[in-house]
Every structure is written in structure tokens, then in C-alpha cells.
Design a protein around this motif. Structure first.
Motif, PDB file in Angstrom:
ATOM      1  N   ASP A 189       0.804  -1.217   0.000  1.00  0.00           N
ATOM      2  CA  ASP A 189       0.000   0.000   0.000  1.00  0.00           C
ATOM      3  C   ASP A 189       0.840   1.272   0.000  1.00  0.00           C
ATOM      4  OD1 ASP A 189      -2.511  -1.313   0.047  1.00  0.00           O
ATOM      5  OD2 ASP A 189      -2.246  -1.726   2.187  1.00  0.00           O
ATOM      6  N   CYS A 190       2.146   1.137  -0.229  1.00  0.00           N
ATOM      7  CA  CYS A 190       3.042   2.293  -0.242  1.00  0.00           C
ATOM      8  C   CYS A 190       4.139   2.033  -1.250  1.00  0.00           C
ATOM      9  CB  CYS A 190       3.634   2.512   1.152  1.00  0.00           C
ATOM     10  SG  CYS A 190       4.901   3.798   1.236  1.00  0.00           S
ATOM     11  N   ASP A 191       4.566   3.064  -1.990  1.00  0.00           N
ATOM     12  CA  ASP A 191       5.621   2.884  -2.983  1.00  0.00           C
ATOM     13  C   ASP A 191       7.010   3.082  -2.406  1.00  0.00           C
ATOM     14  OD1 ASP A 191       5.707   5.617  -2.645  1.00  0.00           O
ATOM     15  OD2 ASP A 191       4.950   6.119  -4.643  1.00  0.00           O
ATOM     16  N   GLY A 192       7.105   3.429  -1.115  1.00  0.00           N
ATOM     17  CA  GLY A 192       8.397   3.530  -0.462  1.00  0.00           C
ATOM     18  C   GLY A 192       9.124   4.843  -0.665  1.00  0.00           C
ATOM     19  N   ALA A 197       8.298  15.715   2.027  1.00  0.00           N
ATOM     20  CA  ALA A 197       7.773  16.894   1.322  1.00  0.00           C
ATOM     21  C   ALA A 197       6.266  17.022   1.502  1.00  0.00           C
ATOM     22  CB  ALA A 197       8.122  16.813  -0.169  1.00  0.00           C
ATOM     23  N   ASP A 198       5.589  15.907   1.676  1.00  0.00           N
ATOM     24  CA  ASP A 198       4.150  15.906   1.905  1.00  0.00           C
ATOM     25  C   ASP A 198       3.834  14.702   2.786  1.00  0.00           C
ATOM     26  OD1 ASP A 198       1.416  15.919   1.943  1.00  0.00           O
ATOM     27  OD2 ASP A 198       1.140  15.869  -0.233  1.00  0.00           O
ATOM     28  N   LYS A 199       3.809  14.924   4.090  1.00  0.00           N
ATOM     29  CA  LYS A 199       3.698  13.801   5.024  1.00  0.00           C
ATOM     30  C   LYS A 199       2.391  13.042   4.893  1.00  0.00           C
ATOM     31  CE  LYS A 199       6.938  15.729   8.375  1.00  0.00           C
ATOM     32  NZ  LYS A 199       7.253  16.906   7.542  1.00  0.00           N
ATOM     33  N   ASP A 200       1.382  13.656   4.286  1.00  0.00           N
ATOM     34  CA  ASP A 200       0.122  12.936   4.101  1.00  0.00           C
ATOM     35  C   ASP A 200       0.233  11.853   3.029  1.00  0.00           C
ATOM     36  OD1 ASP A 200      -1.376  14.032   6.097  1.00  0.00           O
ATOM     37  OD2 ASP A 200      -2.276  15.600   4.861  1.00  0.00           O
ATOM     38  N   GLY A 208      -3.019   9.729  11.722  1.00  0.00           N
ATOM     39  CA  GLY A 208      -2.789  10.378  13.003  1.00  0.00           C
ATOM     40  C   GLY A 208      -1.609   9.904  13.815  1.00  0.00           C
ATOM     41  N   ARG A 209      -0.840   8.952  13.287  1.00  0.00           N
ATOM     42  CA  ARG A 209       0.344   8.517  14.032  1.00  0.00           C
ATOM     43  C   ARG A 209       1.393   9.627  14.002  1.00  0.00           C
ATOM     44  NH1 ARG A 209      -3.262   5.551  14.960  1.00  0.00           N
ATOM     45  NH2 ARG A 209      -3.294   3.280  14.696  1.00  0.00           N
ATOM     46  N   ARG A 210       2.176   9.763  15.083  1.00  0.00           N
ATOM     47  CA  ARG A 210       3.088  10.901  15.250  1.00  0.00           C
ATOM     48  C   ARG A 210       4.537  10.582  14.878  1.00  0.00           C
ATOM     49  NH1 ARG A 210       3.498  12.725  20.754  1.00  0.00           N
ATOM     50  NH2 ARG A 210       4.128  14.741  19.890  1.00  0.00           N
ATOM     51  N   TYR A 211       4.780   9.520  14.135  1.00  0.00           N
ATOM     52  CA  TYR A 211       6.161   9.125  13.838  1.00  0.00           C
ATOM     53  C   TYR A 211       6.936  10.237  13.132  1.00  0.00           C
ATOM     54  CZ  TYR A 211       3.774   4.644  14.538  1.00  0.00           C
ATOM     55  OH  TYR A 211       3.002   3.623  15.029  1.00  0.00           O
TER      56      TYR A 211
END
Length: 326
Positions: A189-192, A197-200, A208-211
Motif C-alpha cells: 500500500d506504499c511505494d516507499g 515533502a508531503d507527510k500525508d 494520526g500517528r506521530r512518527y
């Protein structure tokens, strides 16, 4: 020509100057199999280094009965209070890192004798609390990263000061070949790509995780974690998450691992190798004194040196193939 190259590569493989994980794991399996066989324990039908049943048999994987009783009591207490004391699904496995840390540190906890652990941590540069309150297994705090659902960040072991504050956060590894990666990336679900530049773009940040917020607050984004095109958390998520957890709570992060494993730290003619030397370079220089690594062998030797733990130290050495240490 191809045969010659193949033969040459096989010869060169025998000359590789660093240990191989496969051989380390084989030695652990043999030691666990022998230890279970000596006691006549029922094992998995295919794997004689793993006990037959998790819930029924995990206490047999613990050397001292009083340590198994302590762990069972802590699980019951946590459940009664609505908390979670996660028993890993392979706690009955002879190569379980959770069972290993129960066997190594459990006797120190039940006897309130932290001297062996203190000596090794102080030698590694970790600040020991002026007065220790207690140590405990499986520590978690959902508020640090706003982990309001799912499995929260959990530390295998923490040492608290006399005021009850967790000060030293320890992750234990035995046969593991990595720090855990990001499940979102592993799940496809993520391209890595790096989301700074855009944390969303990061699913975990979006929910909502604060990592990433805490990575920025502690200065990590000024280095490779923030500037590399690839997201370093995709493969090293557990390391950064646990280190941030310790830093945010005002403590130090410590890796406890077997010195025979090449995964986390090993020495050789080309210098130090392993995940700890590599990942430490990605930690801001001013924070590196909050990161340390100690070996299972060093803690075991320190416990043996006290003369107070002769009832379990030799058994630990046999169980994990470390007879020379004890």
C-alpha cells in the motif's frame, strides 16, 4: 568457463571473513533440540526445537519455574487491569527472543539483583538510574505516537527509576534477521518514497500517528532520514519507532542481541558491520549517546561472575549453545 567461475565462487564463499547467519541459526536449533530432548518434552511433529503447543507449553521454555510463574502472574495482572501483556506466538519456540530475555533477565527481576545488567549497560555508556525502582517486560504507551488502535509500540524490557519513570528501553533479538519494516509498505500500500515533502503521502501519518512529527522534533529529518529519496522507515521502521519512543520518554534505547549473529553487529577486516553500526550513522550525532548495544553473552558472563546465579546460568548456556561463556 561457467564451471570454473562457479567453483571459484564456492571457494571464495568459504573465505568470507564475516560469520554467516545460517550457521548461527543451525547452532541454536541444535542446542534447543538437545535441551528439550534431555527433559523429555513433547515437541512439534516437524521441528524438535519447538515445543508442541504455545499456551500449554511456553512455561517449559523457561529455565526457572519462578520466572515462568512471574510472567504468568504479570500477564494475569495486566489482563485484570485491562492492559495487554503480549505473549509472542512463538514463545514456545526454542529460538524465541522473548523466551530468551525471560530466561536471561527474568532471574534478575524476580531476585531484584540488577547488578549484571547495570554493569553491562554502564560499560556500553548507558546512564543507569541513580536508584532503580524495578524492571518489567512488555512495556507500552499508546499516547507517545497516538496509537489509538492496533498493536502499539511495545518494548521487550524497561528499567524504571525509583520514581517509577521508565529510563532504559531494551529490544531483544536472537535469531531475527532484521528490525521489523513498515507493514504498510510490506502490504503493497506504499511505494516507499520519502514523504517528508508531503507527510500525508504516508498512510500512518494521515491516520494520526506521530512518527514523522517526532522524527522532525528530534532532528532526524535534517539528515538522510529526511533527504533520501526512499523512505528509510520502510525497512527500518522498528528501529526508528523504538528509538523515538525512548527519546520521547526521556530514556535510552538499547539492543540486546547474540554476539554470534551477523545481523546486528559483527567485526571483520573491513570494519564493523551490521544494522546497529549502519543505523547509528542515521541518528543525529547529539542523540547517539542515547543508543547502545549489549550482547547476551556479556550479560550472562556478568551474572556468572557474581556467583549468585549458579542455578540457571549453566542451563542458559546449554540451552543456547554458549557453554564457553558460563
Amino acid at each position: 568457463m561457467q564451471v570454473t567461475k562457479s567453483a571459484s565462487s564456492r571457494r571464495r564463499a568459504q573465505q568470507w571473513p564475516y560469520p554467516r547467519h545460517r550457521r548461527f541459526e543451525e547452532a541454536l536449533r541444535e542446542a534447543a533440540s538437545a535441551w528439550f530432548a534431555e527433559r523429555g518434552y513433547e515437541c512439534h511433529r516437524k521441528y524438535d526445537y519447538c515445543l508442541a503447543d504455545l499456551e500449554r507449553d511456553w512455561p517449559k521454555n523457561i529455565i526457572l519455574p519462578e520466572v515462568a510463574e512471574y510472567v504468568a502472574a504479570e500477564r494475569a495482572r495486566c489482563q485484570a487491569e485491562g492492559d495487554c501483556f503480549p505473549l509472542h506466538k512463538y514463545a514456545h519456540h526454542g529460538l524465541s527472543s522473548q523466551a530468551m530475555v525471560f530466561n536471561l533477565i527474568g532471574p534478575l527481576i524476580v531476585r531484584e539483583d540488577y547488578e549484571p545488567l547495570r554493569l553491562r549497560l554502564e560499560k556500553a555508556g548507558v546512564e543507569w538510574p541513580e536508584e532503580v525502582g524495578w524492571a518489567e517486560f512488555e512495556y507500552e504507551d499508546r499516547t507517545v505516537f497516538n496509537e489509538d488502535s492496533g498493536q502499539p509500540t511495545s518494548m521487550d524490557l524497561v528499567v524504571r527509576d525509583s520514581a517509577g519513570r521508565a529510563r532504559i528501553f531494551i529490544e531483544s533479538k536472537l535469531v531475527e534477521r532484521e528490525f521489523g519494516g513498515c507493514s504498510v509498505f510490506a502490504g503493497g500500500d506504499c511505494d516507499g518514497r520519502n514523504p517528508t515533502a508531503d507527510k500525508d503521502l504516508c498512510y500512518l501519518h494521515f491516520i494520526g500517528r506521530r512518527y514523522w512529527e517526532l522524527l522532525a522534533a528530534h532532528g532526524f529529518l535534517e539528515g538522510p532520514v529526511g533527504t533520501d529519496r526512499a523512505c528509510l522507515l520502510s525497512n527500518y521502521y522498528q528501529f526508528f519507532r523504538e528509538l523515538l519512543f525512548a527519546l520521547e520518554l526521556g530514556g535510552s534505547f538499547v539492543l540486546l542481541s547474540d554476539e554470534r549473529s551477523p545481523t546486528f553487529f559483527t567485526r571483520g577486516p573491513k570494519g564493523d558491520r551490521g544494522l546497529m553500526p549502519f543505523l547509528l550513522e542515521l541518528v543525529p550525532r547529539e542523540l547517539r549517546h542515547h543508543v547502545a548495544a549489549i550482547s547476551v553473552q556479556d550479560v550472562l558472563a556478568a551474572a556468572a561472575h557474581t556467583g549468585r546465579h549458579g542455578d540457571w546460568v549453566p542451563q542458559f548456556a546449554r540451552k543456547y549453545g554458549m557453554e564457553g561463556v558460563a
